[in-house]
Design an enzyme around this catalytic site. Structure first.
Site, PDB file in Angstrom:
ATOM      1  N   CYS A   2       0.848  -1.119   0.012  1.00  0.00           N
ATOM      2  CA  CYS A   2      -0.132   0.021   0.111  1.00  0.00           C
ATOM      3  C   CYS A   2       0.992   1.265   0.192  1.00  0.00           C
ATOM      4  O   CYS A   2       1.854   1.150   0.207  1.00  0.00           O
ATOM      5  CB  CYS A   2      -0.823   0.058   1.155  1.00  0.00           C
ATOM      6  SG  CYS A   2      -1.519  -1.449   1.611  1.00  0.00           S
ATOM      7  N   ARG A  27       1.037   1.768  -6.065  1.00  0.00           N
ATOM      8  CA  ARG A  27       1.240   0.802  -5.207  1.00  0.00           C
ATOM      9  C   ARG A  27      -0.058  -0.011  -4.616  1.00  0.00           C
ATOM     10  O   ARG A  27      -0.067  -1.132  -3.779  1.00  0.00           O
ATOM     11  CB  ARG A  27       1.956   1.493  -3.760  1.00  0.00           C
ATOM     12  CG  ARG A  27       3.070   2.108  -4.044  1.00  0.00           C
ATOM     13  CD  ARG A  27       3.737   2.796  -2.675  1.00  0.00           C
ATOM     14  NE  ARG A  27       4.212   1.681  -1.849  1.00  0.00           N
ATOM     15  CZ  ARG A  27       5.147   1.106  -1.783  1.00  0.00           C
ATOM     16  NH1 ARG A  27       6.218   1.728  -2.639  1.00  0.00           N
ATOM     17  NH2 ARG A  27       5.648   0.332  -0.707  1.00  0.00           N
ATOM     18  N   TRP A  74      -3.660  -2.016  -1.293  1.00  0.00           N
ATOM     19  CA  TRP A  74      -3.857  -3.308  -1.858  1.00  0.00           C
ATOM     20  C   TRP A  74      -4.132  -4.232  -1.276  1.00  0.00           C
ATOM     21  O   TRP A  74      -3.350  -4.380  -0.060  1.00  0.00           O
ATOM     22  CB  TRP A  74      -2.500  -3.500  -2.770  1.00  0.00           C
ATOM     23  CG  TRP A  74      -2.437  -4.563  -3.628  1.00  0.00           C
ATOM     24  CD1 TRP A  74      -2.906  -4.648  -4.993  1.00  0.00           C
ATOM     25  CD2 TRP A  74      -1.985  -5.753  -3.301  1.00  0.00           C
ATOM     26  NE1 TRP A  74      -2.639  -5.775  -5.365  1.00  0.00           N
ATOM     27  CE2 TRP A  74      -1.972  -6.467  -4.561  1.00  0.00           C
ATOM     28  CE3 TRP A  74      -1.138  -6.387  -2.275  1.00  0.00           C
ATOM     29  CZ2 TRP A  74      -1.551  -7.754  -4.716  1.00  0.00           C
ATOM     30  CZ3 TRP A  74      -0.728  -7.743  -2.328  1.00  0.00           C
ATOM     31  CH2 TRP A  74      -1.001  -8.485  -3.766  1.00  0.00           C
ATOM     32  N   ASN A  98       1.227  -0.458   5.891  1.00  0.00           N
ATOM     33  CA  ASN A  98       1.740  -1.129   4.734  1.00  0.00           C
ATOM     34  C   ASN A  98       2.368  -2.553   5.053  1.00  0.00           C
ATOM     35  O   ASN A  98       3.276  -2.222   5.809  1.00  0.00           O
ATOM     36  CB  ASN A  98       2.833  -0.232   3.749  1.00  0.00           C
ATOM     37  CG  ASN A  98       3.140  -0.897   2.690  1.00  0.00           C
ATOM     38  OD1 ASN A  98       2.500  -2.026   2.010  1.00  0.00           O
ATOM     39  ND2 ASN A  98       4.295  -0.273   2.060  1.00  0.00           N
ATOM     40  N   GLY A  99       1.842  -3.589   4.300  1.00  0.00           N
ATOM     41  CA  GLY A  99       2.586  -4.972   4.974  1.00  0.00           C
ATOM     42  C   GLY A  99       1.829  -5.721   5.387  1.00  0.00           C
ATOM     43  O   GLY A  99       0.372  -5.985   5.085  1.00  0.00           O
ATOM     44  N   GLU A 501       7.517 -12.728 -21.536  1.00  0.00           N
ATOM     45  CA  GLU A 501       7.082 -11.335 -21.391  1.00  0.00           C
ATOM     46  C   GLU A 501       6.067 -10.947 -21.890  1.00  0.00           C
ATOM     47  O   GLU A 501       5.004 -10.040 -21.692  1.00  0.00           O
ATOM     48  CB  GLU A 501       8.474 -10.329 -21.462  1.00  0.00           C
ATOM     49  CG  GLU A 501       8.134  -8.687 -21.604  1.00  0.00           C
ATOM     50  CD  GLU A 501       7.776  -8.165 -20.195  1.00  0.00           C
ATOM     51  OE1 GLU A 501       7.544  -8.952 -19.307  1.00  0.00           O
ATOM     52  OE2 GLU A 501       7.409  -7.198 -20.253  1.00  0.00           O
ATOM     53  N   LYS A 505       2.472  -9.576 -20.540  1.00  0.00           N
ATOM     54  CA  LYS A 505       1.931  -8.396 -20.830  1.00  0.00           C
ATOM     55  C   LYS A 505       0.477  -8.442 -21.209  1.00  0.00           C
ATOM     56  O   LYS A 505      -0.454  -7.628 -20.731  1.00  0.00           O
ATOM     57  CB  LYS A 505       2.531  -7.461 -22.095  1.00  0.00           C
ATOM     58  CG  LYS A 505       3.816  -7.009 -21.369  1.00  0.00           C
ATOM     59  CD  LYS A 505       3.724  -5.731 -20.583  1.00  0.00           C
ATOM     60  CE  LYS A 505       4.862  -5.530 -19.760  1.00  0.00           C
ATOM     61  NZ  LYS A 505       5.069  -6.437 -18.584  1.00  0.00           N
ATOM     62  N   GLU A 508      -1.768  -9.397 -18.139  1.00  0.00           N
ATOM     63  CA  GLU A 508      -1.917  -8.340 -17.049  1.00  0.00           C
ATOM     64  C   GLU A 508      -2.832  -7.159 -17.675  1.00  0.00           C
ATOM     65  O   GLU A 508      -3.372  -6.479 -16.996  1.00  0.00           O
ATOM     66  CB  GLU A 508      -0.544  -8.127 -16.441  1.00  0.00           C
ATOM     67  CG  GLU A 508       0.178  -7.188 -17.298  1.00  0.00           C
ATOM     68  CD  GLU A 508       1.613  -6.740 -16.616  1.00  0.00           C
ATOM     69  OE1 GLU A 508       1.527  -6.609 -15.300  1.00  0.00           O
ATOM     70  OE2 GLU A 508       2.519  -6.802 -17.234  1.00  0.00           O
ATOM     71  N   HIS A 524       5.573 -30.908 -27.199  1.00  0.00           N
ATOM     72  CA  HIS A 524       5.398 -31.643 -26.001  1.00  0.00           C
ATOM     73  C   HIS A 524       4.206 -31.175 -25.208  1.00  0.00           C
ATOM     74  O   HIS A 524       4.009 -31.295 -23.857  1.00  0.00           O
ATOM     75  CB  HIS A 524       6.452 -31.395 -25.152  1.00  0.00           C
ATOM     76  CG  HIS A 524       7.816 -31.744 -25.586  1.00  0.00           C
ATOM     77  ND1 HIS A 524       8.156 -33.175 -25.890  1.00  0.00           N
ATOM     78  CD2 HIS A 524       8.877 -31.354 -26.385  1.00  0.00           C
ATOM     79  CE1 HIS A 524       9.249 -33.255 -26.908  1.00  0.00           C
ATOM     80  NE2 HIS A 524       9.685 -32.070 -27.044  1.00  0.00           N
ATOM     81  N   LYS A 623       2.118  -1.789  -8.380  1.00  0.00           N
ATOM     82  CA  LYS A 623       3.444  -1.877  -9.046  1.00  0.00           C
ATOM     83  C   LYS A 623       4.816  -2.101  -7.889  1.00  0.00           C
ATOM     84  O   LYS A 623       5.764  -2.766  -8.567  1.00  0.00           O
ATOM     85  CB  LYS A 623       3.723  -0.101  -9.259  1.00  0.00           C
ATOM     86  CG  LYS A 623       5.028   0.180  -9.903  1.00  0.00           C
ATOM     87  CD  LYS A 623       4.959   0.475 -11.382  1.00  0.00           C
ATOM     88  CE  LYS A 623       6.216   0.449 -12.149  1.00  0.00           C
ATOM     89  NZ  LYS A 623       6.070  -0.415 -13.255  1.00  0.00           N
TER      90      LYS A 623
HETATM   91  C1  F6R Z   1       4.893  -6.668 -15.042  1.00  0.00           C
HETATM   92  C2  F6R Z   1       5.300  -6.324 -13.668  1.00  0.00           C
HETATM   93  C3  F6R Z   1       5.981  -7.032 -12.734  1.00  0.00           C
HETATM   94  C4  F6R Z   1       7.162  -6.639 -12.246  1.00  0.00           C
HETATM   95  C5  F6R Z   1       7.447  -7.179 -10.800  1.00  0.00           C
HETATM   96  C6  F6R Z   1       8.956  -7.224 -10.042  1.00  0.00           C
HETATM   97  O1  F6R Z   1       4.532  -5.967 -15.945  1.00  0.00           O
HETATM   98  O2  F6R Z   1       5.471  -5.039 -13.707  1.00  0.00           O
HETATM   99  O3  F6R Z   1       5.986  -8.535 -13.323  1.00  0.00           O
HETATM  100  O4  F6R Z   1       8.075  -6.673 -13.212  1.00  0.00           O
HETATM  101  O5  F6R Z   1       6.549  -7.286  -9.918  1.00  0.00           O
HETATM  102  O6  F6R Z   1       8.766  -5.734  -9.838  1.00  0.00           O
HETATM  103  P1  F6R Z   1      10.122  -5.153  -9.581  1.00  0.00           P
HETATM  104  O7  F6R Z   1      10.982  -5.038 -10.907  1.00  0.00           O
HETATM  105  O8  F6R Z   1       9.981  -3.794  -8.997  1.00  0.00           O
HETATM  106  O9  F6R Z   1      11.027  -5.912  -8.649  1.00  0.00           O
END
Ligand code: F6R
Length: 628
Positions: A2, A27, A74, A98-99, A501, A505, A508, A524, A623
């Protein structure tokens, strides 16, 4: 994960706190709330959903005060409804947290047995009960916190305030970040720097088990037994323009477009344009204090880095999500260029798999935020095992940056979109530099090859600019793509992490089924998924695995999949085999990942946009993942 903000000063605390929470909304955005001291009592306003809902509620409220706390959530314990929104208020105490309090069930049980009544499903509320109780039995706010700290297990950063102490905020942490800044008239304490930057560039980062005591504009620091400690201020560079959308519809699109620059900024300090050599700059192995990095003499540091790398026998790449895929790209580069064995681990697995980490290992942790709980725990584990830890972070002075032995910076600029884009490109550029540096240290790379790879890297930003032109293609193709049942992304070798990746994308952003596969694995299992309703995205730039990838493409084509292939230059074979062929510039194999990830990002962006999804803040995500 959060976001929390506390304020003391002459401005309207609501304005400062909301402005701060807006910068922290990445966050978490399940609910938000504030508690403002208003004519001697805390007035609390909370709302389910995004911060804008809270703002709407606040627009009809007036406040008369100088102190308050706020939170954007969050959800971990309890659904994202108003009763679970912070601040939690008990008696005169208000807290934001937060936590996760891991022993919350046991503590809550004890409190209920002692007569406390809980109004939420959260773990956080019990902190307000504990603080309130200590004050009822005669402690002041600061000593109430000292008293409750030994009871709390888990990860937390907390701001506590109480009506009896109208000039005070007590902040404490173990795990998630907390930073404080003050000027002559006010104090702001928050989860991240950006909430503080409008007020001061001089900040202090709290370490675990430290307590901040704000009394008016005075700030003091203590250890968890109440002993006073001295802490150094850090001066932070910050350019507020970097966090504006600058005309783009979404931060994510802006950040996709910023990638050529991000790559240039990441490699900039480490490559010598004239000699086409890599000389990692100010990594700081052996320097200890992060602040002392600024004073480092670059050449001496590079020689020290080379010496450190000469002794490296094994490399571990540890990260989460997109950063993990950046680590995988690093694996391919480092093994080829330096012949050092590389292991890649998802941080949440690494920390619990009892990894064998030989002492002469280099553990590379990759994290945009520098705060991801699992990656931070992996870093600590690696240091305990006696390995050297190199952090690759975007956020300077983040927890990982501060705790690592060596430091590389993504220099991508602030990344606001929850889905990571430019941090990945920057990291791939750094992985190129790191692979060359390790190759040199291990005497596996001759000068000619070094020049070749450096030249290729230097040219990458302009090639990336040209690939951005696929924006238009996907803006149109999204109309058709959005109706597919699913997406299979495939690639071999260094393209495999980019396939993963691409799928991440799409999941998400568009909430659609998507999977990344090593193309050789198709037969496989995944071949069974392929029919007309499945889109296949095949990464097939020219390299030593190209022919094998084309065979895999033929297998997919034979099963009726709709194919988008991405390759190098004009390629009739791929054009014939594919429904759409996207040509990338022909470049050195080391650079291909930087080019091929751009169309994949644009594809997910436009499909999500066409489906009306919340691109910058996808549901259920945040994030900075500061909880396990
Ligand atoms: C995907 C994304 C997440 C972050 C992951 C790690 O688009 O943003 O998968 O890459 O949460 O976050 P960091 O790089 O901040 O450790």
């Amino acid at each position: 994960m959060c976001g929390i903000v506390g304020y003391y000063g002459p401005e309207n605390p609501v304005d400062v706190i909301i402005k701060g929470l807006k910068t922290l909304e990445y966050r978490g955005y399940d609910s938000a709330g504030v508690a403002i001291l208003n004519n001697g009592v805390f007035k609390r306003v909370r709302a389910e959903g995004k911060l804008s809902h809270l703002e709407k509620k606040l627009s009809t409220e007036t406040f008369n005060g100088h102190l308050g706390v706020g939170h954007t959530r969050w959800a971990t314990h309890g659904p994202p409804v108003e009763k679970n929104a912070h601040p939690h208020v008990v008696g005169g105490a208000s807290i934001v947290h937060n936590g996760i309090i891991e022993n919350y069930a046991e503590l809550k049980d004890q409190l209920i047995k002692a007569g406390s009544i809980f109004h939420s499903d959260t773990d956080s509320e019990l902190i307000a009960h504990l603080v309130s109780h200590e004050i009822e039995i005669g402690k002041d706010l600061f000593h109430a916190v000292i008293e409750i700290l030994p009871k709390l297990e888990g990860a937390y950063s907390v701001l506590a305030v109480h009506e009896k102490y109208p000039e005070e905020i007590v902040a404490f942490k173990s795990g998630p970040p907390l930073v404080v800044g003050k000027n002559e008239k006010e104090v702001v304490v928050a989860s991240d720097l950006q909430a503080i930057m409008p007020y001061t560039k001089n900040v202090v980062f709290l370490q675990d088990n430290e307590i901040l005591h704000v009394t008016g504009t005075k700030i003091e620091f203590f250890d968890d037994r109440g002993q006073k400690i001295n802490k150094k201020e850090t001066k932070v560079d910050w350019n507020p323009e970097l966090i504006e959308k600058q005309g783009y519809d979404h931060y994510m699109l802006k950040e996709i477009y910023e990638q050529p620059r991000a790559v240039a900024m990441a490699m900039g300090p480490h490559v010598d344009l004239a000699s086409k050599e890599v000389r990692l700059c100010k990594v700081g192995f052996g320097v200890g204090q992060l602040e002392d990095l600024e004073q480092l003499e670059a050449r001496a540091d590079w020689e020290n880095t080379l010496k450190t790398f000469e002794g490296v026998e094994r490399v571990f790449m540890v990260a989460c999500g997109t950063s993990f895929y950046a680590g995988m790209v690093g694996e391919y580069l480092i093994e080829r260029l330096s012949k050092i064995p590389v292991e890649c681990d998802i941080a949440s697995e690494f920390r619990y798999r009892h990894p064998v980490i030989p002492k002469n290992s280099l553990v590379v942790v990759v994290s945009q935020s520098g705060e991801t709980a699992d990656t931070l725990a992996a870093l600590r584990l690696a240091r305990e095992a006696g390995a050297k830890v190199l952090s690759i972070c975007n956020v300077k002075n983040s927890s990982m940056d501060r705790e690592a032995d060596g430091h590389l910076y993504m220099n991508a600029g602030v990344e606001i979109g929850v889905a990571s884009t430019k941090a990945l490109s920057s990291t791939i550029a750094l992985m190129n530099c790191l692979a060359v540096a390790l190759g040199k240290a291990k005497k596996q790379l001759n000068e000619g090859d070094e020049h070749k790879f450096v030249e290729a890297l230097l040219a990458a930003p302009s090639h990336m600019e040209s690939v951005l032109a696929y924006d238009k293609f996907f803006a149109e193709a999204a109309d058709t793509l959005k109706d597919f049942r699913g997406f299979l992304y495939m690639g071999r070798g260094i393209h495999y992490p980019i396939a993963l990746e691409g799928a991440l994308k799409m999941k998400e952003l568009a909430y659609m089924h998507a999977e990344g596969y090593a193309a050789g694995e198709m037969k496989h299992g995944p071949l069974a998924l392929i029919d007309q309703s499945m889109a296949i995205i095949m990464l097939a730039p020219s390299d030593e695995l190209y022919d094998k990838t084309v065979s895999n493409l033929e297998e997919a084509k034979a099963r009726g999949g709709k194919i988008i292939s991405i390759g190098s230059g004009k390629n009739e074979k791929l054009e014939v085999l594919s429904d759409h062929y996207l040509a990338l510039p022909e470049v050195e194999w080391t650079i291909n990942p930087l080019l091929e990830l751009i169309p994949l990002q644009l594809m997910s962006y436009h499909v999500a946009d066409r489906l009306g999804k919340d691109i910058d803040q996808p549901r259920n995500l945040a994030k900075s993942v500061t909880v396990e």
